[in-house]
Design an enzyme around this catalytic site. Structure first.
Site, PDB file in Angstrom:
ATOM      1  N   HIS A  53       0.825  -1.208   0.000  1.00 51.58           N
ATOM      2  CA  HIS A  53       0.000   0.000   0.000  1.00 51.58           C
ATOM      3  C   HIS A  53       0.862   1.262   0.000  1.00 51.58           C
ATOM      4  O   HIS A  53       0.662   2.168  -0.829  1.00 51.58           O
ATOM      5  CB  HIS A  53      -0.921  -0.011   1.225  1.00 51.58           C
ATOM      6  CG  HIS A  53      -1.779   1.204   1.361  1.00 51.58           C
ATOM      7  ND1 HIS A  53      -3.101   1.222   0.982  1.00 51.58           N
ATOM      8  CD2 HIS A  53      -1.518   2.449   1.838  1.00 51.58           C
ATOM      9  CE1 HIS A  53      -3.607   2.430   1.202  1.00 51.58           C
ATOM     10  NE2 HIS A  53      -2.661   3.192   1.732  1.00 51.58           N
ATOM     11  N   GLU A  54       1.808   1.344   0.917  1.00 55.43           N
ATOM     12  CA  GLU A  54       2.609   2.556   1.029  1.00 55.43           C
ATOM     13  C   GLU A  54       3.491   2.755  -0.196  1.00 55.43           C
ATOM     14  O   GLU A  54       3.735   3.893  -0.617  1.00 55.43           O
ATOM     15  CB  GLU A  54       3.439   2.538   2.313  1.00 55.43           C
ATOM     16  CG  GLU A  54       2.615   2.563   3.588  1.00 55.43           C
ATOM     17  CD  GLU A  54       1.622   3.719   3.646  1.00 55.43           C
ATOM     18  OE1 GLU A  54       1.911   4.781   3.044  1.00 55.43           O
ATOM     19  OE2 GLU A  54       0.566   3.560   4.274  1.00 55.43           O
ATOM     20  N   HIS A 102       3.107   6.906  -6.810  1.00 59.75           N
ATOM     21  CA  HIS A 102       2.352   8.094  -7.207  1.00 59.75           C
ATOM     22  C   HIS A 102       3.268   9.325  -7.196  1.00 59.75           C
ATOM     23  O   HIS A 102       3.136  10.218  -8.045  1.00 59.75           O
ATOM     24  CB  HIS A 102       1.176   8.291  -6.249  1.00 59.75           C
ATOM     25  CG  HIS A 102       0.036   9.059  -6.822  1.00 59.75           C
ATOM     26  ND1 HIS A 102      -1.150   9.240  -6.144  1.00 59.75           N
ATOM     27  CD2 HIS A 102      -0.126   9.721  -7.994  1.00 59.75           C
ATOM     28  CE1 HIS A 102      -1.984   9.952  -6.869  1.00 59.75           C
ATOM     29  NE2 HIS A 102      -1.378  10.270  -8.001  1.00 59.75           N
TER      30      HIS A 102
END
Length: 696
Positions: free
Chosen positions: A465-466, A472
């Site tokens: 997730h991180e 991004h």
């Protein structure tokens, strides 16, 4: 020499952490404020008419020293919150808030920005102009003098309260750690876990074992400990954080809520939740409420069923209680999960050694999807001995160009706040020619000396997730800093990170990293099935805990200033909010109580905790776009190999990851997915397919 006065000469402007002195931070911050004020004055003092270059480009290029200092201050405040660092943050936060208010209330600057002609629709210039006009409006630029003065005072006070909340939470979290002196009480924990707890106690100068508290209310260790008295002590210590003594956050919560309500009304909104929702892709509070109303009944029904099954198992094992409380439900649910899935959770961890998960799982998946390479840069140092620096580059097919740096800070420390997050030291932008430097922070228990950290399935998912957030930032390709990377609405910023979670259990990726720490053997097929089943197991309780936190958040932030002034009891308000929402499941409370709900009172998610859920809806639907490649987006009528996810990865990178805030988010999703978003895939994933449709 003060390394923050000028851009760092290190690769990608990585800060020279070894040369940073904490004693320099406040003086440098104030120097940076003066420099930024001078840069803004140079823009507003121009005799020439406003042009894009002398106003918008100049505005975006301003404040570079300030950004360098703030990146250090706020990183240290989260990862090494010593008394010295906390004092720095408490000094910086209100002065920064006042500085930002001055900029957004600057009439001359606002007039120059408003004088900009409309930019071509869909262009990055149009996105930047909209960003600044919205920031000025929401920052109070259209208010009269009295309103502007009141708003600035509110913003400064809110910054002070946020910092105090964090300090109180840190202090109470450390203080509420549970000490154990009788090893018999640790029945259920394997030897490796006991050694971790012993090392934690030694680090604090204590005898025995020390159970430190993580950020959510329910501590994972409750699933393993057989001693019910110790479980109840831990559960009580966790839920009591920020609610007693000098570290009591109750007053901070009440004052924060009142000020936010008043601020929203000054700006013309009914309440703070309406103010927040306007800036998100959801658009309105009603849209959020519709989603929550739709899923709550099914989540509660499933949670009640899961509670009953766990209680039945407890009764079989001699427990006579009529219900299971928050201390006991996790333990008996874990035993039930072991029966249902026939998997030994502690044994499963041995297939998830941290190094392999990171290199052969997280990085490998990104390489397959986006053609990048992640390599260690052991010649570069992080801000703490635990921190590792990695270089992220294009693959050979794109010439191997270096894209930026990733810092990983993965182990828990007493001075590190709980949870996991991504932040950046440098944001990518072409205006100043800067490449990204991002950091992923987790709180994995440090293993015993010489041993490898073994992860739970939740920790594996969190690592993916991180790094989704990291991608991004790292793959951003925009001109302006304000639009770079993760500078997007909260309910969209979680979309790429939750998309990235999916790769943790994809067969090719899972088989590449899930290998036994001692033998190197791959995860057996029966355990592969069990891992996938475990990821879907217990969704009723998990979702109810999450929805309860969303409801508490919205209940606080839908208050008018008049109603907020009438609330005096934080715990009573929470109970009423949960009862009104129909969220009264035995043993299941909100994921965070208000006094330690850092996301909404110190972390930027106020009236916005639901954004995780909204992004999960986007993720469940959007991930199908990696299967329905090409045809789903209308780009090609046929794809030669549906398993070639690189094609979809390139599209996701081009349409989502690289675009930052330069896009219309609904259009971007439609372009990738080939249609408007649907809640149906998420309902199916959560086992709630019978819950009914949700619009938009």
């Amino acid at each position: 020499m003060n390394p923050l006065l000028e851009p760092s000469p290190l690769d990608h402007e990585l800060p020279d952490f070894a040369a940073v002195r904490v004693s320099d931070l406040v003086p440098t911050f104030r120097t940076a404020l003066q420099e930024h004020d001078a840069e803004i004055a140079a823009i507003t003092g121009l005799s020439e008419p406003p042009t894009w270059e002398n106003t918008m480009d100049a505005l975006e290029a301003s404040g570079q020293m300030l950004q360098r200092v703030l990146a250090i201050v706020f990183n240290y405040a989260g990862t090494d919150a010593t008394d010295e660092i906390t004092a720095v943050e408490e000094t910086v936060a209100p002065e920064l808030s006042a500085h930002n208010s001055r900029i957004l209330l600057d009439r001359e600057l606002y007039a120059r920005v408003k004088a900009m002609p409309a930019q071509p629709e869909g262009s990055e210039n149009a996105a930047l102009l909209d960003h600044w006009l919205r920031a000025f409006r929401r920052g109070g630029a259209d208010l009269d003098d009295a309103g502007r003065e009141e708003l600035a005072a509110i913003d400064t006070r809110l910054a002070e309260l946020s910092t105090r909340f964090s300090r109180n939470l840190m202090e109470s979290t450390v203080r509420n750690a549970v000490a154990v002196t009788d090893e018999a009480k640790l029945e259920g924990l394997d030897e490796s876990r006991r050694e971790q707890l012993r090392a934690d106690a030694e680090a604090e100068g204590r005898q025995g074992w020390l159970i430190r508290l993580g950020l959510p209310a329910v501590q994972p260790v409750l699933e393993e400990l057989a001693d019910p008295d110790l479980r109840r002590e831990i559960a009580a210590a966790s839920r009591a954080r920020g609610s007693a003594g000098a570290a009591d956050n109750s007053g901070v919560v009440l004052e924060t809520v009142r000020l936010r309500a008043r601020r929203a009304e000054l700006l013309g909104y009914a309440h703070h939740a309406e103010f927040v929702a306007e800036g998100e892709t959801a658009g309105t509070v009603d849209a959020v409420e519709e989603l929550l109303d739709t899923v709550t009944p099914a989540a509660v029904d499933n949670a009640l069923g899961e509670h009953k099954r766990a209680l039945d198992l407890a009764h079989v094992n001699g427990v006579e209680a009529e219900t299971l409380g928050e201390a006991d439900l996790p333990y008996w649910s874990a035993r039930l999960r072991e029966e249902d899935l026939a998997v030994d959770t502690s044994g499963l961890r041995k297939y998830f050694p941290l190094t392999r998960v990171l290199r052969d799982g997280v990085f490998y998946a990104a390489e397959r999807l986006y053609g990048i390479r992640v390599t260690p840069r052991d010649d570069l140092a992080g801000y703490h001995p635990d921190v590792r620096v990695w270089e992220v580059s294009e693959g050979p097919d794109r010439g191997g160009e270096s894209l930026g740096l990733l810092l990983t800070d993965l182990y828990a420390r007493p001075t590190k706040r709980g949870g996991a997050w991504m932040s950046s030291f440098v944001d990518q932008n072409r205006l100043l020619g800067q490449t990204p430097v991002v950091v992923n922070v987790l709180n994995i228990a440090r293993p015993a000396e010489g041993e490898e950290a073994l992860l739970s399935l939740d920790e594996v998912t969190t690592l993916f997730h991180e790094f989704g957030h990291g991608l991004h930032g790292l793959l951003s390709d925009v001109r302006y800093p304000s639009l770079s990377g993760t500078n997007v609405p909260r309910d969209f910023v979680e979309f790429p990170s939750q998309i990235n979670e999916n790769w943790a259990l994809e067969p090719e990726v899972l088989s590449h990293y899930a290998r036994h720490v001692e033998t190197g053997e791959p995860l057996p097929p029966d355990l592969v099935s069990a891992v996938k089943a475990e990821a879907r197991w217990g969704q009723g309780v998990a979702l109810t805990e999450f929805i309860a936190a969303c409801r508490v958040d919205l209940a606080w932030h839908r208050l008018s200033s008049r109603r907020a002034a009438e609330v005096t009891d934080v715990a009573a308000f929470e109970r009423a909010a949960l009862e009104d929402a129909g969220l009264t499941v035995p043993g299941v409370g909100p994921r965070y109580s208000s006094t330690f709900f850092s996301h909404i009172f110190a972390g930027g998610y106020s009236a916005d905790y639901w954004s995780y859920l909204w992004a999960e809806v986007l993720d469940a639907d959007g991930f199908d776009g990696f299967v329905d490649t090409g045809a789903a987006a209308g780009e090609v009528t046929q794809h030669p190999d549906p398993d070639d996810v690189r094609f979809a990865g390139e599209r996701f990178r081009r349409m989502i990851l690289s675009r930052g805030a330069t896009i219309d988010y609904d259009d971007a999703f439609w372009m990738f997915r080939g249609r408007q978003r649907s809640v149906a895939p998420w309902l199916s994933r959560r086992g709630l397919s019978g819950s009914g449709p949700v619009s938009g």
